[in-house]
Design an enzyme around this catalytic site. Structure first.
Site, short mmCIF file in Angstrom:
data_model
loop_
_atom_site.label_atom_id
_atom_site.label_comp_id
_atom_site.label_asym_id
_atom_site.label_seq_id
_atom_site.Cartn_x
_atom_site.Cartn_y
_atom_site.Cartn_z
N THR A 1 0.84 -1.19 0.00
CA THR A 1 0.00 0.00 0.00
C THR A 1 0.88 1.24 0.00
O THR A 1 2.06 1.18 -0.35
CB THR A 1 -0.98 -0.01 1.20
OG1 THR A 1 -1.94 1.03 1.04
CG2 THR A 1 -0.25 0.15 2.53
N ASN A 2 0.30 2.39 0.38
CA ASN A 2 1.06 3.64 0.46
C ASN A 2 0.57 4.44 1.66
O ASN A 2 -0.28 3.96 2.42
CB ASN A 2 0.91 4.43 -0.85
CG ASN A 2 -0.55 4.65 -1.21
OD1 ASN A 2 -1.26 5.37 -0.54
ND2 ASN A 2 -1.00 3.99 -2.29
N ASP A 3 1.07 5.65 1.83
CA ASP A 3 0.78 6.42 3.04
C ASP A 3 -0.48 7.28 2.96
O ASP A 3 -0.77 8.03 3.89
CB ASP A 3 1.97 7.34 3.36
CG ASP A 3 3.17 6.56 3.87
OD1 ASP A 3 2.96 5.53 4.53
OD2 ASP A 3 4.31 6.98 3.59
#
Length: 400
Positions: A211-213
């Site tokens: 995923t990402n932030d």
């Protein structure tokens, strides 16, 4: 929507009066100018002084207490009111409103005002279910008044039942939605806005993922701003944030799930805002059981996810398409390139390496790139404020 609005809270004699004090506070915090009118019965539960201190206005309790010879108090208050909230609405006031009885400050003012009315019934379950009360509620609905459904829970009489006054937050949201519904001059009235938000998740196994932030905050602020401008909003979310009221939310995890939900609503959309941080790649194979640690290195093969924004750019006809670009360097250069490659109408770019912008922040700083326009730089501000500016630029382009 509540900022600067004249809200009159009409308080009647039920045990839930104490919650009305908190509601007044919430309206004021949302920017409304609040005045309060109380029945004599209501003053037996909470003193008018409480509401006077909270609202910073005199509390109206007596029809014949005429302090200003230039104004008839109940008519002046009725004309001043832009939203009337009756809370808690007892069976007594419901009967009076339904049958045109005006015998105290509250009922007389309600008879005279032309403002939208939000009625919040709260009483014993047996009183609520009484045929006379139900008939009065139907009559009030036929007048076009908005009636909130009472909550079910522990009643003052000591047993569970339906009739509890909803919590003040819920009432404030209902008031907000009523103002949107009854406002005729909102620029996105009748328009469909489609927004994506959050960072998508690509599963490696049942307990691990890529995923990402992204928190989804920017997308959620855009959805709320579009709602407040009168739009019918669909939010496709890969975020865990609390759902905004008045918005249709479709929860997803992966990029392919997000694409499916977005495309299901794409044809009807007038404005599409791709604020989500969509994972570029996904594992070729997803294990159906937790992968166990071994003594050797492992390799995870990735394949490209669908490019949702580019697909929309190819398919758009009436849609105004807005994309986002999260960069760490050469922000304008990469945003302009993305604008052309994706065939978007606008790219909102930001430098996510900055301390007060980008992922997981309540503030942002963006550059808006459009075809044949100079870049528009928006300095650091709340994401709520930036969302409003983005939508205003879109509205100006669409000449709505």
């Amino acid at each position: 929507m509540l900022t600067g609005k004249h809200v009159t809270v009409f308080v009647t004699g039920g045990i839930a009066v104490y919650k009305a004090a908190d509601l007044v506070r919430k309206f004021i915090k949302a920017g409304a100018i609040v005045r309060v009118a109380m029945t004599e019965s209501a003053t037996k539960f909470v003193q008018p002084l409480t509401f006077q201190i909270l609202s910073r206005h005199e509390v109206y309790t007596d029809t014949f207490d005429e302090k200003d010879p230039n104004n008839v108090s109940h008519i002046h208050l009725a004309d001043w009111t832009e939203l009337a909230v009756v809370v808690p609405a007892t069976s007594n006031i419901l009967a009076k409103m339904a049958h045109g009885i005006a015998d105290n400050m509250v009922s007389t003012t309600l008879m005279a005002t032309t403002a939208p009315r939000l009625i919040v019934p709260a009483m014993n379950q047996n009183m609520l279910e009484n045929l006379a009360t139900q008939a009065n509620l139907e009559t009030l609905r036929s007048f076009g008044y908005t009636i909130m459904e009472p909550d079910t829970g522990f009643l003052a009489e000591g047993y569970e039942g339906k009739g509890r006054m909803p919590e003040p937050d819920k009432i404030a949201e209902a008031a907000h939605q009523l103002l949107i519904k009854t406002s005729s001059d909102l620029p996105l009235k009748g328009k469909n806005v489609l927004v994506s938000a959050g960072g998508t998740i690509e599963r490696i196994d049942p307990v691990r993922y890529i995923t990402n932030d992204s928190s989804g905050k920017m997308g959620y602020r855009l959805a709320e701003a579009a709602r407040d401008l009168g739009a019918m909003v669909t939010l496709v979310s890969a975020s865990k944030l609390e759902h905004p009221f008045g918005v249709t939310v479709k929860e997803v995890q992966s990029a392919r799930e997000m694409q499916a939900e977005l495309m299901a609503s794409f044809d009807e959309a007038n404005i599409v805002i791709m604020a989500a941080a969509v994972s570029d790649y996904r594992p070729v194979n997803q294990a159906d059981r937790k992968m166990k640690k071994t003594d050797t290195d492992i390799q995870i093969n990735l394949e490209e996810n669908p490019d949702i924004l580019a697909t929309m750019g190819q398919l758009k006809n009436k849609q105004f398409l807005i994309g986002f670009a999260a960069e760490t360097n050469d922000v304008e250069k990469y945003a302009l390139d993305k604008l052309k490659r994706k065939q978007a109408d606008m790219i909102v770019a930001n430098d996510v390496s900055k301390a007060d912008a980008g992922f997981n922040k309540d503030t942002n700083e963006v550059i808006i790139i459009q075809p044949n326009h100079k870049p528009i730089h928006i300095d650091t501000d709340t994401k709520e404020a930036i969302a409003k500016e983005i939508l205003q630029i879109a509205i100006n382009n669409l000449k709505l």
